[in-house]
Design a protein around this motif. Structure first.
Motif, PDB file in Angstrom:
ATOM      1  N   MET A   2       0.816  -1.146   0.032  1.00 44.33           N
ATOM      2  CA  MET A   2       0.077  -0.056  -0.115  1.00 44.33           C
ATOM      3  C   MET A   2       0.685   1.341   0.223  1.00 44.33           C
ATOM      4  O   MET A   2       0.570   2.440  -0.592  1.00 44.33           O
ATOM      5  CB  MET A   2      -0.822   0.014   1.118  1.00 44.33           C
ATOM      6  CG  MET A   2      -1.642   1.047   1.346  1.00 44.33           C
ATOM      7  SD  MET A   2      -3.245   1.143   0.280  1.00 44.33           S
ATOM      8  CE  MET A   2      -3.890   2.496   0.772  1.00 44.33           C
ATOM      9  N   ARG A   3       1.914   1.140   0.809  1.00 46.01           N
ATOM     10  CA  ARG A   3       2.776   2.529   0.703  1.00 46.01           C
ATOM     11  C   ARG A   3       3.420   2.629  -0.315  1.00 46.01           C
ATOM     12  O   ARG A   3       3.684   3.762  -0.922  1.00 46.01           O
ATOM     13  CB  ARG A   3       3.731   2.394   2.034  1.00 46.01           C
ATOM     14  CG  ARG A   3       4.588   3.261   2.285  1.00 46.01           C
ATOM     15  CD  ARG A   3       5.095   3.238   3.880  1.00 46.01           C
ATOM     16  NE  ARG A   3       6.046   4.516   3.958  1.00 46.01           N
ATOM     17  CZ  ARG A   3       5.559   5.683   4.349  1.00 46.01           C
ATOM     18  NH1 ARG A   3       4.561   5.928   4.499  1.00 46.01           N
ATOM     19  NH2 ARG A   3       6.479   6.629   4.929  1.00 46.01           N
ATOM     20  N   LYS A   4       3.938   1.491  -0.777  1.00 49.97           N
ATOM     21  CA  LYS A   4       4.707   1.317  -2.225  1.00 49.97           C
ATOM     22  C   LYS A   4       3.836   2.268  -3.275  1.00 49.97           C
ATOM     23  O   LYS A   4       4.165   3.134  -4.153  1.00 49.97           O
ATOM     24  CB  LYS A   4       5.262  -0.019  -2.680  1.00 49.97           C
ATOM     25  CG  LYS A   4       6.033   0.064  -3.716  1.00 49.97           C
ATOM     26  CD  LYS A   4       6.590  -1.201  -4.099  1.00 49.97           C
ATOM     27  CE  LYS A   4       7.455  -0.973  -5.618  1.00 49.97           C
ATOM     28  NZ  LYS A   4       7.965  -2.596  -5.764  1.00 49.97           N
ATOM     29  N   ALA A   5       2.505   1.856  -3.346  1.00 48.93           N
ATOM     30  CA  ALA A   5       1.595   2.386  -4.617  1.00 48.93           C
ATOM     31  C   ALA A   5       1.607   3.826  -4.081  1.00 48.93           C
ATOM     32  O   ALA A   5       1.293   4.566  -5.221  1.00 48.93           O
ATOM     33  CB  ALA A   5       0.398   1.620  -4.396  1.00 48.93           C
ATOM     34  N   PHE A   6       1.340   4.315  -3.065  1.00 48.59           N
ATOM     35  CA  PHE A   6       1.267   5.730  -2.623  1.00 48.59           C
ATOM     36  C   PHE A   6       2.255   6.496  -3.065  1.00 48.59           C
ATOM     37  O   PHE A   6       2.101   7.669  -3.548  1.00 48.59           O
ATOM     38  CB  PHE A   6       0.939   5.743  -1.010  1.00 48.59           C
ATOM     39  CG  PHE A   6       0.923   7.184  -0.525  1.00 48.59           C
ATOM     40  CD1 PHE A   6      -0.330   7.885  -0.962  1.00 48.59           C
ATOM     41  CD2 PHE A   6       1.909   7.862  -0.103  1.00 48.59           C
ATOM     42  CE1 PHE A   6      -0.616   9.223  -0.644  1.00 48.59           C
ATOM     43  CE2 PHE A   6       1.499   9.079   0.570  1.00 48.59           C
ATOM     44  CZ  PHE A   6       0.421   9.887   0.293  1.00 48.59           C
ATOM     45  N   VAL A   7       3.508   5.983  -2.529  1.00 44.01           N
ATOM     46  CA  VAL A   7       4.668   6.723  -3.171  1.00 44.01           C
ATOM     47  C   VAL A   7       4.955   6.713  -4.954  1.00 44.01           C
ATOM     48  O   VAL A   7       5.504   7.644  -5.268  1.00 44.01           O
ATOM     49  CB  VAL A   7       6.067   5.976  -2.557  1.00 44.01           C
ATOM     50  CG1 VAL A   7       7.310   6.564  -3.134  1.00 44.01           C
ATOM     51  CG2 VAL A   7       6.119   6.130  -1.135  1.00 44.01           C
ATOM     52  N   ILE A   8       4.546   5.645  -5.437  1.00 41.85           N
ATOM     53  CA  ILE A   8       4.641   5.885  -6.970  1.00 41.85           C
ATOM     54  C   ILE A   8       3.578   6.681  -7.428  1.00 41.85           C
ATOM     55  O   ILE A   8       3.871   7.563  -8.344  1.00 41.85           O
ATOM     56  CB  ILE A   8       4.318   4.563  -7.475  1.00 41.85           C
ATOM     57  CG1 ILE A   8       5.638   3.449  -7.060  1.00 41.85           C
ATOM     58  CG2 ILE A   8       4.207   4.427  -8.757  1.00 41.85           C
ATOM     59  CD1 ILE A   8       5.285   2.154  -7.627  1.00 41.85           C
ATOM     60  N   LEU A   9       2.427   6.928  -6.839  1.00 42.24           N
ATOM     61  CA  LEU A   9       1.173   7.589  -7.028  1.00 42.24           C
ATOM     62  C   LEU A   9       1.779   9.258  -6.825  1.00 42.24           C
ATOM     63  O   LEU A   9       1.448  10.115  -7.556  1.00 42.24           O
ATOM     64  CB  LEU A   9      -0.141   7.420  -6.531  1.00 42.24           C
ATOM     65  CG  LEU A   9      -0.986   8.282  -6.752  1.00 42.24           C
ATOM     66  CD1 LEU A   9      -1.588   8.112  -8.225  1.00 42.24           C
ATOM     67  CD2 LEU A   9      -2.588   8.020  -5.875  1.00 42.24           C
ATOM     68  N   MET A  10       2.304   9.290  -5.754  1.00 44.58           N
ATOM     69  CA  MET A  10       3.039  10.596  -5.407  1.00 44.58           C
ATOM     70  C   MET A  10       3.834  11.134  -6.500  1.00 44.58           C
ATOM     71  O   MET A  10       3.908  12.219  -6.863  1.00 44.58           O
ATOM     72  CB  MET A  10       3.446  10.871  -3.965  1.00 44.58           C
ATOM     73  CG  MET A  10       2.332  10.778  -2.934  1.00 44.58           C
ATOM     74  SD  MET A  10       1.302  12.091  -3.045  1.00 44.58           S
ATOM     75  CE  MET A  10       2.160  13.348  -2.490  1.00 44.58           C
ATOM     76  N   LEU A  11       4.644  10.378  -6.890  1.00 45.71           N
ATOM     77  CA  LEU A  11       5.884  10.755  -7.630  1.00 45.71           C
ATOM     78  C   LEU A  11       5.332  10.922  -9.045  1.00 45.71           C
ATOM     79  O   LEU A  11       5.608  11.856  -9.821  1.00 45.71           O
ATOM     80  CB  LEU A  11       7.034   9.658  -7.796  1.00 45.71           C
ATOM     81  CG  LEU A  11       7.782   9.333  -6.685  1.00 45.71           C
ATOM     82  CD1 LEU A  11       8.643   8.015  -6.643  1.00 45.71           C
ATOM     83  CD2 LEU A  11       8.668  10.526  -6.412  1.00 45.71           C
ATOM     84  N   LEU A  12       4.334  10.291  -9.501  1.00 42.45           N
ATOM     85  CA  LEU A  12       3.682  10.431 -10.789  1.00 42.45           C
ATOM     86  C   LEU A  12       2.860  11.910 -10.877  1.00 42.45           C
ATOM     87  O   LEU A  12       3.019  12.544 -11.613  1.00 42.45           O
ATOM     88  CB  LEU A  12       2.668   9.318 -11.072  1.00 42.45           C
ATOM     89  CG  LEU A  12       3.290   8.027 -11.616  1.00 42.45           C
ATOM     90  CD1 LEU A  12       2.220   6.764 -11.676  1.00 42.45           C
ATOM     91  CD2 LEU A  12       3.935   8.341 -13.061  1.00 42.45           C
ATOM     92  N   GLY A  13       2.406  12.223  -9.644  1.00 39.29           N
ATOM     93  CA  GLY A  13       1.702  13.478  -9.489  1.00 39.29           C
ATOM     94  C   GLY A  13       2.576  14.624  -9.448  1.00 39.29           C
ATOM     95  O   GLY A  13       2.216  15.671 -10.161  1.00 39.29           O
ATOM     96  N   ILE A  14       3.694  14.307  -8.895  1.00 36.91           N
ATOM     97  CA  ILE A  14       4.780  15.500  -8.789  1.00 36.91           C
ATOM     98  C   ILE A  14       5.456  15.867 -10.251  1.00 36.91           C
ATOM     99  O   ILE A  14       5.393  16.747 -10.681  1.00 36.91           O
ATOM    100  CB  ILE A  14       5.880  15.229  -7.961  1.00 36.91           C
ATOM    101  CG1 ILE A  14       5.482  15.393  -6.587  1.00 36.91           C
ATOM    102  CG2 ILE A  14       6.934  16.299  -8.131  1.00 36.91           C
ATOM    103  CD1 ILE A  14       6.287  14.628  -5.414  1.00 36.91           C
ATOM    104  N   THR A  15       5.494  14.631 -11.021  1.00 37.60           N
ATOM    105  CA  THR A  15       6.061  14.624 -12.437  1.00 37.60           C
ATOM    106  C   THR A  15       4.931  15.356 -13.331  1.00 37.60           C
ATOM    107  O   THR A  15       5.342  16.113 -14.139  1.00 37.60           O
ATOM    108  CB  THR A  15       6.322  13.227 -13.004  1.00 37.60           C
ATOM    109  OG1 THR A  15       7.401  12.530 -11.904  1.00 37.60           O
ATOM    110  CG2 THR A  15       7.030  13.534 -14.345  1.00 37.60           C
ATOM    111  N   PHE A  16       3.919  14.955 -13.086  1.00 36.13           N
ATOM    112  CA  PHE A  16       2.799  15.592 -13.948  1.00 36.13           C
ATOM    113  C   PHE A  16       2.684  17.223 -13.559  1.00 36.13           C
ATOM    114  O   PHE A  16       2.375  17.884 -14.718  1.00 36.13           O
ATOM    115  CB  PHE A  16       1.405  15.018 -13.658  1.00 36.13           C
ATOM    116  CG  PHE A  16       0.412  15.557 -14.475  1.00 36.13           C
ATOM    117  CD1 PHE A  16       0.087  14.998 -15.783  1.00 36.13           C
ATOM    118  CD2 PHE A  16      -0.571  16.326 -13.908  1.00 36.13           C
ATOM    119  CE1 PHE A  16      -0.775  15.813 -16.518  1.00 36.13           C
ATOM    120  CE2 PHE A  16      -1.607  16.669 -14.661  1.00 36.13           C
ATOM    121  CZ  PHE A  16      -1.995  16.582 -16.161  1.00 36.13           C
ATOM    122  N   SER A  17       2.872  17.423 -12.120  1.00 31.09           N
ATOM    123  CA  SER A  17       2.596  18.726 -11.701  1.00 31.09           C
ATOM    124  C   SER A  17       3.874  19.801 -12.458  1.00 31.09           C
ATOM    125  O   SER A  17       3.600  20.798 -12.878  1.00 31.09           O
ATOM    126  CB  SER A  17       2.615  18.987 -10.465  1.00 31.09           C
ATOM    127  OG  SER A  17       1.381  18.438  -9.732  1.00 31.09           O
TER     128      SER A  17
END
Length: 108
Positions: free
Chosen positions: A1-16
């Motif tokens: 769960m934590r790994k998926a959250f970190v990946i999602l956050m990194l994708l969001g930062i990249t998109f931003s």
């Protein structure tokens, strides 16, 4: 769960960061409509993320308050008032995000 959250956050930062670089570009002949589309998409995504975070925060706050009331029913008066104030503060953050999204949207 934590790994998926970190990946999602990194994708969001990249998109931003990608959208920020696109909006910082000098407007060309056909770029104006693309920038407006990116602003509209960013406003919608930002509001969605804020609503998701607010919903998760409110859910955890209510669950903890109900757990505390279940363990000690006599303390319900001391638990409910700060819980309501905390829920109002969480909701105000989502409303701030709505205001920012509307400002971006009406800037179009």
């Amino acid at each position: 769960m934590r790994k998926a959250f970190v990946i999602l956050m990194l994708l969001g930062i990249t998109f931003s960061l990608t959208c920020g670089a696109a909006m910082a570009a000098e407007p060309a002949a056909g770029l104006d409509s693309q920038v407006k589309a990116m602003i509209a998409i960013a406003a919608g995504i930002g509001l969605g993320i804020a609503a998701l975070g607010g919903a998760l925060g409110q859910g955890r706050a209510i669950a903890s308050a109900l757990d505390g009331i279940g363990r000690n029913p006599g303390a319900s008066g001391k638990i409910i008032t700060p819980m309501i104030i905390g829920l109002a503060m969480i909701e105000s953050l989502v409303i701030y995000s709505l205001v920012v999204s509307l400002l971006l949207f009406f800037k179009l």
